[in-house]
Design an enzyme around this catalytic site. Structure first.
Site, PDB file in Angstrom:
ATOM      1  N   GLN A 258       5.165  26.609  16.802  1.00 41.79           N
ATOM      2  CA  GLN A 258       4.610  27.168  15.573  1.00 41.79           C
ATOM      3  C   GLN A 258       4.983  26.258  14.412  1.00 41.79           C
ATOM      4  O   GLN A 258       6.060  25.658  14.404  1.00 41.79           O
ATOM      5  CB  GLN A 258       5.185  28.573  15.359  1.00 41.79           C
ATOM      6  CG  GLN A 258       4.616  29.319  14.187  1.00 41.79           C
ATOM      7  CD  GLN A 258       5.069  30.781  14.190  1.00 41.79           C
ATOM      8  OE1 GLN A 258       5.070  31.437  15.214  1.00 41.79           O
ATOM      9  NE2 GLN A 258       5.433  31.270  13.031  1.00 41.79           N
TER      10      GLN A 258
ATOM     11  N   ARG B  84       0.818  -1.227   0.000  1.00 39.70           N
ATOM     12  CA  ARG B  84       0.000   0.000   0.000  1.00 39.70           C
ATOM     13  C   ARG B  84       0.841   1.263   0.000  1.00 39.70           C
ATOM     14  O   ARG B  84       0.382   2.332  -0.360  1.00 39.70           O
ATOM     15  CB  ARG B  84      -0.898   0.033   1.242  1.00 39.70           C
ATOM     16  CG  ARG B  84      -1.859  -1.112   1.332  1.00 39.70           C
ATOM     17  CD  ARG B  84      -2.481  -1.174   2.698  1.00 39.70           C
ATOM     18  NE  ARG B  84      -1.441  -1.466   3.683  1.00 39.70           N
ATOM     19  CZ  ARG B  84      -1.597  -1.408   4.999  1.00 39.70           C
ATOM     20  NH1 ARG B  84      -2.753  -1.068   5.505  1.00 39.70           N
ATOM     21  NH2 ARG B  84      -0.609  -1.709   5.805  1.00 39.70           N
TER      22      ARG B  84
ATOM     23  N   ASN C  16       4.947  26.390  10.047  1.00 40.46           N
ATOM     24  CA  ASN C  16       4.776  27.241   8.868  1.00 40.46           C
ATOM     25  C   ASN C  16       4.963  26.424   7.598  1.00 40.46           C
ATOM     26  O   ASN C  16       5.632  25.391   7.607  1.00 40.46           O
ATOM     27  CB  ASN C  16       5.814  28.375   8.856  1.00 40.46           C
ATOM     28  CG  ASN C  16       5.690  29.280  10.049  1.00 40.46           C
ATOM     29  OD1 ASN C  16       4.618  29.518  10.561  1.00 40.46           O
ATOM     30  ND2 ASN C  16       6.820  29.788  10.514  1.00 40.46           N
TER      31      ASN C  16
ATOM     32  N   HIS D  20      17.997  33.521   7.529  1.00 38.09           N
ATOM     33  CA  HIS D  20      17.198  34.140   8.584  1.00 38.09           C
ATOM     34  C   HIS D  20      17.426  33.468   9.936  1.00 38.09           C
ATOM     35  O   HIS D  20      17.744  32.287   9.995  1.00 38.09           O
ATOM     36  CB  HIS D  20      15.708  34.054   8.243  1.00 38.09           C
ATOM     37  CG  HIS D  20      15.383  34.615   6.899  1.00 38.09           C
ATOM     38  ND1 HIS D  20      14.449  34.037   6.074  1.00 38.09           N
ATOM     39  CD2 HIS D  20      15.865  35.687   6.230  1.00 38.09           C
ATOM     40  CE1 HIS D  20      14.364  34.743   4.949  1.00 38.09           C
ATOM     41  NE2 HIS D  20      15.222  35.743   5.023  1.00 38.09           N
TER      42      HIS D  20
ATOM     43  N   TYR E 150       7.845  23.833   8.120  1.00 38.09           N
ATOM     44  CA  TYR E 150       8.768  24.238   9.181  1.00 38.09           C
ATOM     45  C   TYR E 150       8.097  24.100  10.537  1.00 38.09           C
ATOM     46  O   TYR E 150       7.029  24.654  10.757  1.00 38.09           O
ATOM     47  CB  TYR E 150       9.046  25.734   9.106  1.00 38.09           C
ATOM     48  CG  TYR E 150       9.913  26.279   8.053  1.00 38.09           C
ATOM     49  CD1 TYR E 150      11.136  26.831   8.389  1.00 38.09           C
ATOM     50  CD2 TYR E 150       9.502  26.338   6.729  1.00 38.09           C
ATOM     51  CE1 TYR E 150      11.927  27.418   7.430  1.00 38.09           C
ATOM     52  CE2 TYR E 150      10.283  26.911   5.767  1.00 38.09           C
ATOM     53  CZ  TYR E 150      11.508  27.450   6.122  1.00 38.09           C
ATOM     54  OH  TYR E 150      12.292  28.029   5.175  1.00 38.09           O
TER      55      TYR E 150
ATOM     56  N   LYS F  73      14.606  24.762  14.638  1.00 37.42           N
ATOM     57  CA  LYS F  73      13.664  24.476  13.559  1.00 37.42           C
ATOM     58  C   LYS F  73      13.847  23.032  13.098  1.00 37.42           C
ATOM     59  O   LYS F  73      14.948  22.499  13.121  1.00 37.42           O
ATOM     60  CB  LYS F  73      13.916  25.390  12.362  1.00 37.42           C
ATOM     61  CG  LYS F  73      13.702  26.855  12.627  1.00 37.42           C
ATOM     62  CD  LYS F  73      14.044  27.676  11.384  1.00 37.42           C
ATOM     63  CE  LYS F  73      14.031  29.142  11.672  1.00 37.42           C
ATOM     64  NZ  LYS F  73      15.275  29.607  12.295  1.00 37.42           N
TER      65      LYS F  73
ATOM     66  N   ASP G  55      16.027  40.061   1.608  1.00 39.23           N
ATOM     67  CA  ASP G  55      17.174  39.151   1.605  1.00 39.23           C
ATOM     68  C   ASP G  55      18.354  39.745   0.835  1.00 39.23           C
ATOM     69  O   ASP G  55      19.512  39.517   1.188  1.00 39.23           O
ATOM     70  CB  ASP G  55      16.787  37.795   1.020  1.00 39.23           C
ATOM     71  CG  ASP G  55      15.872  37.011   1.942  1.00 39.23           C
ATOM     72  OD1 ASP G  55      15.669  37.423   3.109  1.00 39.23           O
ATOM     73  OD2 ASP G  55      15.345  35.968   1.500  1.00 39.23           O
TER      74      ASP G  55
ATOM     75  N   ARG H 169      15.758  31.795  -0.367  1.00 38.05           N
ATOM     76  CA  ARG H 169      15.149  32.406   0.816  1.00 38.05           C
ATOM     77  C   ARG H 169      16.150  32.267   1.950  1.00 38.05           C
ATOM     78  O   ARG H 169      16.565  31.169   2.290  1.00 38.05           O
ATOM     79  CB  ARG H 169      13.839  31.711   1.175  1.00 38.05           C
ATOM     80  CG  ARG H 169      12.745  31.895   0.124  1.00 38.05           C
ATOM     81  CD  ARG H 169      11.474  31.172   0.555  1.00 38.05           C
ATOM     82  NE  ARG H 169      10.460  31.218  -0.463  1.00 38.05           N
ATOM     83  CZ  ARG H 169       9.445  32.084  -0.471  1.00 38.05           C
ATOM     84  NH1 ARG H 169       9.342  32.996   0.472  1.00 38.05           N
ATOM     85  NH2 ARG H 169       8.546  32.036  -1.438  1.00 38.05           N
TER      86      ARG H 169
ATOM     87  N   HIS I 261      19.261  30.215   8.831  1.00 42.33           N
ATOM     88  CA  HIS I 261      18.751  29.176   7.952  1.00 42.33           C
ATOM     89  C   HIS I 261      18.280  29.789   6.644  1.00 42.33           C
ATOM     90  O   HIS I 261      17.705  30.869   6.620  1.00 42.33           O
ATOM     91  CB  HIS I 261      17.581  28.444   8.626  1.00 42.33           C
ATOM     92  CG  HIS I 261      16.880  27.503   7.704  1.00 42.33           C
ATOM     93  ND1 HIS I 261      15.626  27.770   7.180  1.00 42.33           N
ATOM     94  CD2 HIS I 261      17.264  26.310   7.187  1.00 42.33           C
ATOM     95  CE1 HIS I 261      15.279  26.766   6.397  1.00 42.33           C
ATOM     96  NE2 HIS I 261      16.240  25.880   6.381  1.00 42.33           N
TER      97      HIS I 261
END
Length: 181
Positions: A46, A23, A48, A62, A132, A72, A168, A59, A119
């Site tokens: 959190q 399966r 995201n 940060h 995330y 994270k 950025d 990206r 990151h």
């Protein structure tokens, strides 16, 4: 789950242990006890989603400063990305160094990013989507960033930089970023 240490202390590639049959498969993506056994964040505040339409989109880089510095856990749900961590921890033996893993929806692997690290990622395919998990909630007044093309860090991005936000594009170099304590 398989925890493979990366070159930065506290950073891991986390692989799934798939249990399958005709399966498909089943695998744990998170187990608080296993994460805590490795000294990693055991709760998430959190979650995201990030979607990038174009291949080559970058990206990052940060991070969040104390008191909202967060670990994270990142998983690629669609497509593939070159995922990067830069160590910004005050007193760290690897301060200013980077490591990376390729995350893909096919492979199912994840990356664990310790608090105090920047990151970012570059999409290797169009229509890349990341999930995330954050150990603390987002705080605009505590956010920071590091320029993705700082020659003192020298991240070897695999593709020509495509789409990049104005924010950025204007992030500071490492020499202008205070270490995170």
């Amino acid at each position: 789950m398989k925890f493979t240490p990366l070159s930065l202390a506290g950073a891991y590639q986390v692989g799934l242990e798939r249990r399958g049959d005709s399966r498909g498969f089943f695998a744990r993506m998170f187990c608080r006890e296993e994460f805590q056994r490795h000294g990693l964040a055991g709760t998430w505040e959190q979650c995201n989603v990030s979607y990038s339409a174009e291949k080559g989109t970058l990206r990052g880089m940060h991070f969040q400063r104390p008191p909202k510095a967060d670990a994270k856990l990142v998983k690629c749900m669609q497509g593939a990305v070159f995922d990067v961590i830069v160590d910004l921890r005050k007193g760290s033996e690897t301060f200013g160094q980077w490591t990376s893993v390729t995350l893909s929806s096919e492979g199912g692997e994840m990356i664990y990013i310790p608090a105090g690290c920047a990151h970012g990622f570059q999409t290797l395919t169009p229509n890349a989507e990341l999930l995330y998990f954050h150990s603390d909630s987002y705080s605009p007044e505590n956010e920071g960033g590091l320029h993705h093309a700082d020659p003192d860090v020298a991240i070897a991005w695999p593709l020509e930089i495509g789409t990049l936000s104005e924010r950025d594009r204007t992030l500071p170099p490492l020499k202008n970023v205070d270490p995170i304590s």
